[in-house]
Each structure stands twice: as structure tokens, then as C-alpha cells.
Write a protein that holds these residues in place. Sequence first.
Motif, PDB file in Angstrom:
ATOM      1  N   VAL B  80     -29.118  -9.279 -53.686  1.00 34.44           N
ATOM      2  CA  VAL B  80     -28.588 -10.269 -52.755  1.00 34.44           C
ATOM      3  C   VAL B  80     -29.648 -11.060 -51.998  1.00 34.44           C
ATOM      4  O   VAL B  80     -29.329 -12.035 -51.333  1.00 34.44           O
ATOM      5  CB  VAL B  80     -27.622  -9.622 -51.746  1.00 34.44           C
ATOM      6  N   TYR B  81     -30.892 -10.634 -52.100  1.00 28.93           N
ATOM      7  CA  TYR B  81     -31.952 -11.376 -51.418  1.00 28.93           C
ATOM      8  C   TYR B  81     -32.618 -12.405 -52.319  1.00 28.93           C
ATOM      9  O   TYR B  81     -33.514 -13.117 -51.883  1.00 28.93           O
ATOM     10  CB  TYR B  81     -33.009 -10.418 -50.861  1.00 28.93           C
ATOM     11  N   ILE B  86     -28.735 -16.581 -53.403  1.00 30.79           N
ATOM     12  CA  ILE B  86     -28.274 -17.025 -52.086  1.00 30.79           C
ATOM     13  C   ILE B  86     -27.837 -18.485 -52.141  1.00 30.79           C
ATOM     14  O   ILE B  86     -26.785 -18.862 -51.636  1.00 30.79           O
ATOM     15  CB  ILE B  86     -29.394 -16.834 -51.035  1.00 30.79           C
ATOM     16  N   ARG B  89     -24.522 -18.827 -53.946  1.00 34.39           N
ATOM     17  CA  ARG B  89     -23.367 -18.386 -53.179  1.00 34.39           C
ATOM     18  C   ARG B  89     -23.073 -19.356 -52.043  1.00 34.39           C
ATOM     19  O   ARG B  89     -21.918 -19.576 -51.683  1.00 34.39           O
ATOM     20  CB  ARG B  89     -23.621 -16.984 -52.616  1.00 34.39           C
ATOM     21  N   GLN B  98     -21.073 -15.882 -46.848  1.00 30.18           N
ATOM     22  CA  GLN B  98     -22.510 -15.713 -46.988  1.00 30.18           C
ATOM     23  C   GLN B  98     -23.227 -16.169 -45.722  1.00 30.18           C
ATOM     24  O   GLN B  98     -24.194 -15.550 -45.277  1.00 30.18           O
ATOM     25  CB  GLN B  98     -23.011 -16.516 -48.203  1.00 30.18           C
ATOM     26  N   ARG B 100     -22.139 -16.026 -42.777  1.00 26.03           N
ATOM     27  CA  ARG B 100     -21.960 -14.977 -41.775  1.00 26.03           C
ATOM     28  C   ARG B 100     -22.965 -13.848 -41.961  1.00 26.03           C
ATOM     29  O   ARG B 100     -23.619 -13.421 -41.016  1.00 26.03           O
ATOM     30  CB  ARG B 100     -20.544 -14.396 -41.880  1.00 26.03           C
ATOM     31  N   THR B 101     -23.046 -13.333 -43.192  1.00 24.43           N
ATOM     32  CA  THR B 101     -23.949 -12.202 -43.407  1.00 24.43           C
ATOM     33  C   THR B 101     -25.391 -12.616 -43.152  1.00 24.43           C
ATOM     34  O   THR B 101     -26.176 -11.850 -42.599  1.00 24.43           O
ATOM     35  CB  THR B 101     -23.820 -11.659 -44.845  1.00 24.43           C
ATOM     36  N   LEU B 102     -25.724 -13.832 -43.525  1.00 23.38           N
ATOM     37  CA  LEU B 102     -27.097 -14.291 -43.313  1.00 23.38           C
ATOM     38  C   LEU B 102     -27.389 -14.463 -41.828  1.00 23.38           C
ATOM     39  O   LEU B 102     -28.496 -14.189 -41.362  1.00 23.38           O
ATOM     40  CB  LEU B 102     -27.341 -15.610 -44.047  1.00 23.38           C
ATOM     41  N   GLU B 104     -26.056 -12.762 -39.428  1.00 16.82           N
ATOM     42  CA  GLU B 104     -26.230 -11.422 -38.869  1.00 16.82           C
ATOM     43  C   GLU B 104     -27.622 -10.888 -39.190  1.00 16.82           C
ATOM     44  O   GLU B 104     -28.274 -10.254 -38.351  1.00 16.82           O
ATOM     45  CB  GLU B 104     -25.156 -10.493 -39.445  1.00 16.82           C
ATOM     46  N   LEU B 105     -28.067 -11.171 -40.400  1.00 16.80           N
ATOM     47  CA  LEU B 105     -29.410 -10.745 -40.798  1.00 16.80           C
ATOM     48  C   LEU B 105     -30.459 -11.414 -39.921  1.00 16.80           C
ATOM     49  O   LEU B 105     -31.402 -10.788 -39.420  1.00 16.80           O
ATOM     50  CB  LEU B 105     -29.651 -11.093 -42.265  1.00 16.80           C
ATOM     51  N   ALA B 108     -30.746  -9.976 -36.604  1.00 13.77           N
ATOM     52  CA  ALA B 108     -31.461  -8.705 -36.583  1.00 13.77           C
ATOM     53  C   ALA B 108     -32.963  -8.916 -36.633  1.00 13.77           C
ATOM     54  O   ALA B 108     -33.719  -8.240 -35.936  1.00 13.77           O
ATOM     55  CB  ALA B 108     -31.013  -7.836 -37.767  1.00 13.77           C
TER      56      ALA B 108
END
Lengths: 245, 245
Positions: B80-81, B86, B89, B98, B100-102, B104-105, B108
Motif C-alpha cells: 500500500v505504500y 497510491i 487508488r 484513500q 482518509r487513510t493517508l 491519518e498517516l 501520525a
Amino acid sequence: MTADADHRTLHNRVLAELGPAIAAGDYGPGHVFTLESLARDFGVSRTVAREAVRVLESMRLVLSRPRTGITVRPAAEWSVYDPQLIRWRLAGPGRMAQLRTLTELRAAVEPPAAAAAARRATPAQRRALSELNEVMAETGRRGDLDRFLALDIEFHRRILELSGNEMFAGLSGVVAEVLAGRTQHRLMPVRPRPEALCLHAHVASAIEGGLPEVAEAAMRSIVREVVEALDGAGDGAPPGATAAG
Amino acid sequence: MTADADHRTLHNRVLAELGPAIAAGDYGPGHVFTLESLARDFGVSRTVAREAVRVLESMRLVLSRPRTGITVRPAAEWSVYDPQLIRWRLAGPGRMAQLRTLTELRAAVEPPAAAAAARRATPAQRRALSELNEVMAETGRRGDLDRFLALDIEFHRRILELSGNEMFAGLSGVVAEVLAGRTQHRLMPVRPRPEALCLHAHVASAIEGGLPEVAEAAMRSIVREVVEALDGAGDGAPPGATAAG
DNA sequence: TCCGCCTCATTGATAACACTATTGTTCCGC
DNA sequence: GCGGAACAATAGTGTTATCAATGAGGCGGA
């Protein structure tokens, strides 16, 4: 870590030799191969060499251009998250450096992942995590280091998955690699420290109790110790009493 | 983001069509291609089809086995990286998920990266960052949104690079993608919020002053706002006044 | 029912060829 | 002398044909 690259096929064997060499810096940026030379040096057909180059190109390790050949790109342009590349670097002379960067990455990601798990995991998943933690703690107290490592890896992997974020989950292989590498490098005490076990228990119960902030803080304590242990240790310096993480 | 995949070559054009289709889920896990069918459907030779498959295989999107064919793997096993994946997607129906998840990443990683930058950047780099921040703020106040976006991306990219951790730096493309994507989705106010500009200034000056904790906290404030803005907005819901980040 | 062998579809690998893009060079005109 | 256009050399790119190796699934016998 994850199923190792399949060495049954010829291009994978070429890759398994050429990839690590480039990753190790044996061929500096700007170094030029030709398909001809690769095919000759590895004793394979041009076609096989081409397939290997395709993969290296997709990892941004090299650039293939007509009339010029296959050029090694500067390391800053590589796809550093590619699992294969990570494995190659961990196997080479840059192992310690890679372990450091990965540990720092881990330290950044795992606390938010734990928080997300506390928000999103299902009751069954929470319970299972707590049970896993108990088995792990017991194994740690018994001093069965190999089995403890496996359970520790499983514990962290599961949290990353429970986070519900596939980017976090995608780092589980990295975490496994870091934990295993740390043990190999004797950066771990023979017996996990009680404080570390306690922090793991806090993470598990905070996730079970749906307390994101607590889970995040506890996980942050775990990784902070780990980072400090790694910072303290020189290239292969003897460990003091370090964390378990 | 980074130079788009080179469409000059035939296998890259196949990849550019097949990759997004698989990434979008047009072919579910377990779906089987044969080289023959791919070659026929895309009107290319088997060799070219094979090279495309090699790349997909190295991204763990598919598994190629003799006698069986080319099988699509479950999404959980994908790399996924991989920047290409990416991009695919983000171009497809899963774009919002995608993003959203990015995000969140990003949330972090960026705060620890800012802290690391405050510890490790050289004096010249620190000063340059502050200057960049001033230009960015001025551009933001003027309301030149396009140019502001470019500078904002550059600001965050540079912090990731100054962190001295190549894993962090390797996410700069992701951050650029997220920032650009957010603007495209009108999740940004026409004019950046003064509070956001202020936070950026804090990050810059904390890094310049060598204050890791302050830099980290300020960056955390920035990304917290961003995550909340994204959480608040449904799939394409109208924005309130949101962050700038 | 289960085990082992056989079959054959499909990938894996090689070779030889034509095509094409890129670049270094040469040569001409200014 | 210098800039640019034409040319030629040198790779990678793409095609085709052919054979080897593999392993999933079927067939048959114990």
C-alpha cells in the motif's frame, strides 16, 4: 518477515543479487548498466534481465532510457517503503541505519494506531488482544525469549491491523522486522523488563476499555523507551537493561 | 506529485490501464488472467504483457504461477505504500477512503518529523524554512490559493526532509497528494485561516529555535484540525471553515 | 476412499529480428 | 569561431517463434 521473494524464477534470482547490491551502494548513483552486460554477468537472456530491470525501475532504483542504458538513481528517489527494498537494506551494510529510521517510523505510527484501535476494534477483537497480551506476559516472565518475540510481534501486528487504517496495517511487516532485528542485535534483555510488560498490559486494557488517549500514551511510553535504547546503543554497543517492545 | 509514470513505453501504458482497474477492484481477489488474454485484450505481445505483470507482481497486486495464470491477490496483501498504487487508488473510486487513510498517516508522522527537524536541521536550513514560511503566509493572506498550495506543500515536504529520516522524507509525495487532493475536493477555505498560518509560523520558529517539543506540538495542532475537518466532511459534503495544513 | 501417475494448459526462458528513441558528431552556413 | 541541422551509432523497445518446466486436475488402480 512476509514470505520471502520467490527464488524459483530466474529474474527473481537476478533481482535477489542485483537489488541488494544496488541497495547497498555497490553501484553509486549515476552508475550505468546495459541489458547486455547484465545478461552477460548473470548468465541469463536479455529478456530475463529486462524483467528484473522493470521491477527495479518500478522501485525507482534505476532509470532505463534508450541509448543511455540503465542508470542507478540517487538513493533519495528510491521507494523506501517497498518491502523488498527494506529487506535488501536490512540484509546489507546499512542494516543499523535502516533499523534506526524504521524504529523512528514505528515510534511515530504505533501510538496513533493504538488510539485508533481503541476507537474502532470490535469487542471480540479487544478481548482477543487482551488474551494475547496475557499469554505474552506469561511467556515473557518464563523467559522463553524466542516465543516471546513471536508473540510480541503478533501483539503489535494486531494493533496495527485493528487500527482500521490499511496504511498502518501495511507497516506490520516493518515492525516485525524491527523487533526481530533488535533481538538479533542483542539490544534486548534476556528477560523482558516488568515495566515493559506492564505498559503492554496498559495498552491492551486501554484498547479493550475503549480509551484512545490512554492506549496512545501507553504505546508512546513503549516506543519512547525503544527509541532511547537504540539511540543509546552505538553501532553494536553492549546493551544496558533495555525495553521490550 | 512526483513525475508521473512514463507513458512512452508500451508496457507502462498497459500498466496504466490494468493497474488502476485492479486497484479499483474491477477484478476481485482470486480473479485470474492469463498472459494470453492480457496480450490479446491490450493488443500487445506476450513479452510486454509479462513485463507489466512483473511490476504488478512486485507490488503484490497479483501472483503469477505456472499452469494457473495470474491471480489477483486480496487487497490486504498489496504494497500500500507503493507510490504508483497510491496514485491509482487516488484516481479511482476509492479516492476519498484513500485520502482518509493517508491523512491519518500524515497526522501520525508529521509531528515527530517536525520534532526531528528541530533537532537535526542545520542553521541554514532552519533559516530557509522560516523564510519559506513567511512567503507562504504572505501568499495566503493575499488569497492566491494555487500558489499558496504549492508553497504549503513545499513547507511540509521540507520539514519531512529536514527530519533526517528517509522514511519520513519518503512520505513527502503522499503529503503533497493529500494537500492537493484536499484542495481539489474543496475541503479548504478560499483563504487560509489565520490560526492555521499562525500554527505554521510556530512550527517554523520552533524548528529554527531548536525546540523539538514545541515544533511537535504545533504540528500536532495543525494535523489535528485537518483530521477533524476530514472526519467532519462526509464523502463530498460542503466544507465549513476548515484548516490549512 | 485414497494414492500416484499422466496430461496438458500456462508460465518460464531463449533467440533472433525489426523498430525507435536519444545522443554524440559532423558539417555547413553565418 | 560558433550555432544549428543532418547524420550515424548505440542503446532500449517490441515482436515473433520455439522449447522447457511446472503444477493443477483428472484418471485409474489398489
